[in-house]
Scaffold this motif. Structure first.
Motif, mmCIF file in Angstrom:
data_model
loop_
_atom_site.group_PDB
_atom_site.id
_atom_site.type_symbol
_atom_site.label_atom_id
_atom_site.label_comp_id
_atom_site.label_asym_id
_atom_site.label_seq_id
_atom_site.Cartn_x
_atom_site.Cartn_y
_atom_site.Cartn_z
ATOM 1 N N SER A 54 52.170 110.915 -0.971
ATOM 2 C CA SER A 54 53.410 111.644 -0.668
ATOM 3 C C SER A 54 53.488 111.973 0.824
ATOM 4 C CB SER A 54 53.470 112.924 -1.500
ATOM 5 O OG SER A 54 52.296 113.697 -1.265
ATOM 6 N N ALA A 55 52.856 111.138 1.660
ATOM 7 C CA ALA A 55 52.841 111.417 3.099
ATOM 8 C C ALA A 55 54.236 111.342 3.710
ATOM 9 C CB ALA A 55 51.892 110.446 3.800
ATOM 10 N N PHE A 56 54.988 110.306 3.368
ATOM 11 C CA PHE A 56 56.259 110.076 4.054
ATOM 12 C C PHE A 56 57.457 110.698 3.348
ATOM 13 C CE2 PHE A 56 53.804 106.275 5.553
ATOM 14 C CZ PHE A 56 53.769 106.628 6.888
ATOM 15 N N PHE A 57 57.326 111.009 2.087
ATOM 16 C CA PHE A 57 58.482 111.472 1.311
ATOM 17 C C PHE A 57 57.977 112.341 0.166
ATOM 18 C CE2 PHE A 57 62.900 110.101 -0.155
ATOM 19 C CZ PHE A 57 63.484 110.380 1.057
ATOM 20 N N PRO A 58 58.794 113.297 -0.290
ATOM 21 C CA PRO A 58 58.348 114.120 -1.421
ATOM 22 C C PRO A 58 58.097 113.249 -2.650
ATOM 23 C CG PRO A 58 60.336 115.017 -0.414
ATOM 24 C CD PRO A 58 60.127 113.671 0.192
ATOM 25 N N GLN A 59 57.041 113.559 -3.359
ATOM 26 C CA GLN A 59 56.652 112.731 -4.501
ATOM 27 C C GLN A 59 57.771 112.622 -5.544
ATOM 28 O OE1 GLN A 59 53.087 114.097 -6.522
ATOM 29 N NE2 GLN A 59 53.863 113.045 -8.341
ATOM 30 N N GLU A 60 58.501 113.731 -5.741
ATOM 31 C CA GLU A 60 59.538 113.733 -6.779
ATOM 32 C C GLU A 60 60.725 112.830 -6.429
ATOM 33 O OE1 GLU A 60 58.211 116.276 -5.255
ATOM 34 O OE2 GLU A 60 59.659 117.744 -4.503
ATOM 35 N N LEU A 61 60.796 112.388 -5.162
ATOM 36 C CA LEU A 61 61.897 111.506 -4.768
ATOM 37 C C LEU A 61 61.440 110.059 -4.594
ATOM 38 C CD1 LEU A 61 63.855 113.706 -2.197
ATOM 39 C CD2 LEU A 61 64.705 112.792 -4.338
ATOM 40 N N MET A 62 60.150 109.819 -4.817
ATOM 41 C CA MET A 62 59.651 108.449 -4.650
ATOM 42 C C MET A 62 59.951 107.630 -5.905
ATOM 43 S SD MET A 62 56.015 109.283 -2.797
ATOM 44 C CE MET A 62 55.381 107.621 -2.850
ATOM 45 N N GLN A 63 59.988 106.305 -5.730
ATOM 46 C CA GLN A 63 60.264 105.427 -6.861
ATOM 47 C C GLN A 63 58.943 104.995 -7.509
ATOM 48 O OE1 GLN A 63 62.910 102.276 -5.555
ATOM 49 N NE2 GLN A 63 64.638 103.678 -5.578
ATOM 50 N N GLU A 64 59.037 104.643 -8.774
ATOM 51 C CA GLU A 64 57.862 104.136 -9.489
ATOM 52 C C GLU A 64 57.539 102.703 -9.058
ATOM 53 O OE1 GLU A 64 55.856 105.825 -11.043
ATOM 54 O OE2 GLU A 64 56.950 107.605 -11.635
ATOM 55 N N PRO A 65 56.298 102.282 -8.988
ATOM 56 C CA PRO A 65 55.092 102.999 -9.405
ATOM 57 C C PRO A 65 54.478 103.862 -8.292
ATOM 58 C CG PRO A 65 54.520 100.751 -8.867
ATOM 59 C CD PRO A 65 55.995 100.877 -8.623
ATOM 60 N N ALA A 66 55.144 103.874 -7.109
ATOM 61 C CA ALA A 66 54.575 104.608 -5.977
ATOM 62 C C ALA A 66 54.430 106.103 -6.300
ATOM 63 C CB ALA A 66 55.444 104.414 -4.741
ATOM 64 N N ALA A 96 50.688 110.766 -7.144
ATOM 65 C CA ALA A 96 50.227 111.966 -7.856
ATOM 66 C C ALA A 96 48.699 112.040 -7.898
ATOM 67 C CB ALA A 96 50.803 111.978 -9.264
ATOM 68 N N TYR A 97 48.029 110.883 -7.902
ATOM 69 C CA TYR A 97 46.569 110.865 -8.032
ATOM 70 C C TYR A 97 45.857 110.472 -6.730
ATOM 71 C CZ TYR A 97 47.836 111.053 -12.917
ATOM 72 O OH TYR A 97 48.374 111.438 -14.113
ATOM 73 N N ASN A 98 46.624 110.170 -5.692
ATOM 74 C CA ASN A 98 46.039 109.705 -4.436
ATOM 75 C C ASN A 98 45.488 110.904 -3.654
ATOM 76 O OD1 ASN A 98 45.537 108.633 -1.909
ATOM 77 N ND2 ASN A 98 47.376 107.365 -1.893
ATOM 78 N N PRO A 99 44.187 110.893 -3.321
ATOM 79 C CA PRO A 99 43.638 112.039 -2.564
ATOM 80 C C PRO A 99 44.345 112.280 -1.230
ATOM 81 C CG PRO A 99 42.009 110.270 -2.773
ATOM 82 C CD PRO A 99 43.156 109.891 -3.622
ATOM 83 N N LEU A 100 44.985 111.240 -0.711
ATOM 84 C CA LEU A 100 45.720 111.420 0.553
ATOM 85 C C LEU A 100 46.889 112.391 0.387
ATOM 86 C CD1 LEU A 100 44.051 108.901 1.345
ATOM 87 C CD2 LEU A 100 46.017 108.161 2.666
ATOM 88 N N SER A 101 47.451 112.419 -0.829
ATOM 89 C CA SER A 101 48.553 113.367 -1.079
ATOM 90 C C SER A 101 48.054 114.803 -0.936
ATOM 91 C CB SER A 101 49.128 113.159 -2.486
ATOM 92 O OG SER A 101 49.654 111.861 -2.618
ATOM 93 N N PHE A 102 46.796 115.038 -1.363
ATOM 94 C CA PHE A 102 46.225 116.390 -1.237
ATOM 95 C C PHE A 102 45.973 116.724 0.234
ATOM 96 C CE2 PHE A 102 44.683 114.946 -5.491
ATOM 97 C CZ PHE A 102 45.448 115.817 -6.243
ATOM 98 N N ILE A 103 45.444 115.731 0.959
ATOM 99 C CA ILE A 103 45.151 115.978 2.380
ATOM 100 C C ILE A 103 46.452 116.257 3.132
ATOM 101 C CG2 ILE A 103 44.134 115.043 4.487
ATOM 102 C CD1 ILE A 103 42.341 113.270 2.741
ATOM 103 N N VAL A 104 47.470 115.451 2.839
ATOM 104 C CA VAL A 104 48.732 115.622 3.567
ATOM 105 C C VAL A 104 49.368 116.974 3.222
ATOM 106 C CG1 VAL A 104 50.545 114.634 2.073
ATOM 107 C CG2 VAL A 104 50.566 114.192 4.509
ATOM 108 N N GLU A 105 49.143 117.430 2.006
ATOM 109 C CA GLU A 105 49.664 118.756 1.628
ATOM 110 C C GLU A 105 48.998 119.840 2.492
ATOM 111 O OE1 GLU A 105 49.555 121.832 -2.088
ATOM 112 O OE2 GLU A 105 49.124 119.727 -2.526
ATOM 113 N N GLY A 106 47.688 119.685 2.679
ATOM 114 C CA GLY A 106 46.967 120.648 3.514
ATOM 115 C C GLY A 106 47.430 120.622 4.960
#
Lengths: 263, 257
Positions: free
Chosen positions: A193-205, A210-220
């Motif tokens: 979810s680095a470039f866009f909010p996860q809820e607005l991304m298309q599947e399967p991205a 949701a499970y990519n550790p990078l999403s957690f890092i980018v949240e921090g």
């Protein structure tokens, strides 16, 4: 011969880290990918997709630039890791690491020295993008404390990604192999979810994010800029860094063992 | 052999050499196909919802972004030519070419045309992948226009990067070659139509000539192919090619000084 303590090895780690930084700044082919490409992509994303904040489901943010700063910082740390891995592999190709292996220092010093250099590049990246954000009108809601959180997390993330780059460098010993992972950094980033909010991304991205550790890092990295310092976001960030770091350290240790066994 | 036939032979030999590299080291071509494909898939997954904004003339972001990746693939082929030439200069192979009894424009033609030929690989890869994933079929005319414009743009990119390689004479100039082409293609209406762009990018994209090329390649994927969208792209390509060839030839004249 008496084994040196960890403290006695610190000067060696420092010298290798300094060498790593000097190498990066001396060679444009190392530095350019770390700062130039994420900066260009930040400019393009902000100007090209800036009106995304008008989408009804987009979270409340100060601006799209504010939202993108974390992505650019994270991208720069990943590319710093690739550059660090390339440089480490070149050291194998050119025989520099063979001399280090023959020196009376522990093996881990060779890797930690390089990772320390990569972590410093993480600091450079965070400061660079925070400065760009402030110059072009972004607001760091978390203030100086928030900026420090971003810088610290960026350094840790760079070192963690550096572990993956080091593993590949030690395993292959070839700069071209490590360089080949450059596009992979983009893929993994696009699947977060680095470039866009996860809820607005298309599947399967979206599911991958949701499970990519990078999403957690980018949240921090993002929370201190958008909303202020939050313990939960920092923990998420550290958790993501820990996952990447543990994988990197394990793979590097295995690769080093295999290399030494083969030698 | 002398005269025009001899020069054509030299052009052909250089093109064969570039294609041989592709056959002997097929792995070297993978990044050129992979990078624009990943860019297309990644941006579609991330920014796909942008088409809900007013101003988009399609609801398929994949169709909107595919032409950008196609042009990117062409530029990567062009940029790779510059990097390869810098390598040839570093190892001294290019000095031997300069000493050969071949006019320098023929040398340039061989190098640049081989880049255009090589660009067909990423262009085809991106097209096949995009269409397989559901991008709009542009029609035969749209397809021909897109491939033709991409092919020509690879020559522009190759001429530019060859000029840079001759100026800097080192592979360390590779980031400059790649970044300049990256900027040229993406500082356009690459992500969104002109009316959706914001800030300085809206201004830059309006005056960036490559915007006309991107729009020309894109037309069949988001609507009908029209002459009014095609001729500006052709005109821009002719002017850019003339300028970049002049830049590269200037470098060639001073090569070996």
């Amino acid at each position: 011969m008496r084994r040196a303590s960890a403290g006695q090895n610190l000067p060696v780690v420092g010298a290798l880290a300094r060498r790593s930084i000097v190498q990066t700044f001396r060679r444009p082919q190392f530095l350019a990918p770390i700062l130039l490409f994420p900066t260009l992509l930040l400019a393009i994303n902000t100007g090209g997709a800036g009106r995304a904040v008008d989408l009804p489901a987009f979270p409340e943010v100060g601006g799209f630039l504010d939202f993108q700063l974390a992505a650019s910082t994270l991208q720069a740390t990943m590319l710093a890791a690739v550059s660090g891995g390339v440089a480490l592999a070149l050291d194998f190709e050119l025989g520099f690491n063979d001399r280090l292996l023959a020196a009376p220092i522990p093996r881990w010093v060779m890797i930690v020295g390089r990772l320390a250099g990569t972590a410093i590049m993480g600091v450079v990246a965070a400061v660079w993008f925070l400065a760009i954000g402030l110059i072009f009108g972004a607001e760091i809601v978390g203030g100086p404390a928030g900026a420090l959180v971003v810088i610290a997390l960026s350094a840790l993330a760079a070192a963690a990604f550096g572990g993956l780059g080091a593993a590949l460098a030690v395993r292959s010993g070839q700069a071209s192999v490590v360089q080949g992972t450059f596009p992979l950094a983009f893929v993994i980033l696009f699947l977060s979810s680095a470039f866009f909010p996860q809820e607005l991304m298309q599947e399967p991205a979206a599911t991958a994010a949701a499970y990519n550790p990078l999403s957690f890092i980018v949240e921090g990295l993002r929370e201190p800029v958008l909303y202020g310092v939050s313990g939960e976001a920092i923990l998420h960030g550290l958790g993501g860094v820990a996952i990447v770091g543990i994988v990197g350290v394990t793979l590097t240790a295995l690769a080093m063992r295999a290399r030494l066994r083969a030698a | 052999m002398t005269g025009a036939a001899g020069h054509l032979d030299a052009v052909g030999a250089l093109m064969r050499r570039a294609l041989n590299e592709l056959l002997r080291v097929p792995g070297a071509a993978i990044p050129g196909v992979l990078a624009p494909s990943l860019f297309m898939l990644g941006l579609t997954g991330v920014f796909g919802e942008l088409t809900e904004l007013q101003g988009f003339d399609t609801d398929s972001f994949l169709s909107f972004i595919l032409p950008v990746s196609l042009v990117q693939g062409a530029t990567f082929a062009g940029a790779a030519t510059g990097v390869n030439l810098a390598r040839d200069i570093e190892i001294g192979w290019f000095d031997r070419l300069l000493a050969a009894p071949v006019p320098r424009p023929a040398l340039l033609a061989g190098i640049v045309l081989s880049a255009s030929l090589r660009s067909l690989l990423p262009i085809t890869g991106v097209l096949v992948l995009g269409l397989a994933l559901g991008a709009n079929w542009p029609g035969i005319d749209g397809l021909l226009v897109a491939v033709g414009l991409g092919f020509a743009f690879a020559s522009v990119a190759a001429s530019w990067t060859v000029g840079l390689a001759l100026r800097f004479k080192t592979q360390a100039a590779a980031p400059l070659m790649q970044a300049s082409m990256f900027v040229a293609v993406l500082f356009t209406t690459s992500y969104a139509p002109q009316e959706v762009l914001t800030g300085w990018l809206a201004t830059v994209a309006r005056y960036n000539p490559v915007t006309r090329v991107v729009e020309g390649v894109r037309q069949g994927f988001v609507g009908e192919v029209t002459w009014s969208e095609t001729w500006p792209a052709l005109a821009v390509l002719v002017v850019l090619l003339a300028l970049m060839v002049a830049f590269a030839l200037r470098g060639l004249r001073h090569a070996g000084d």
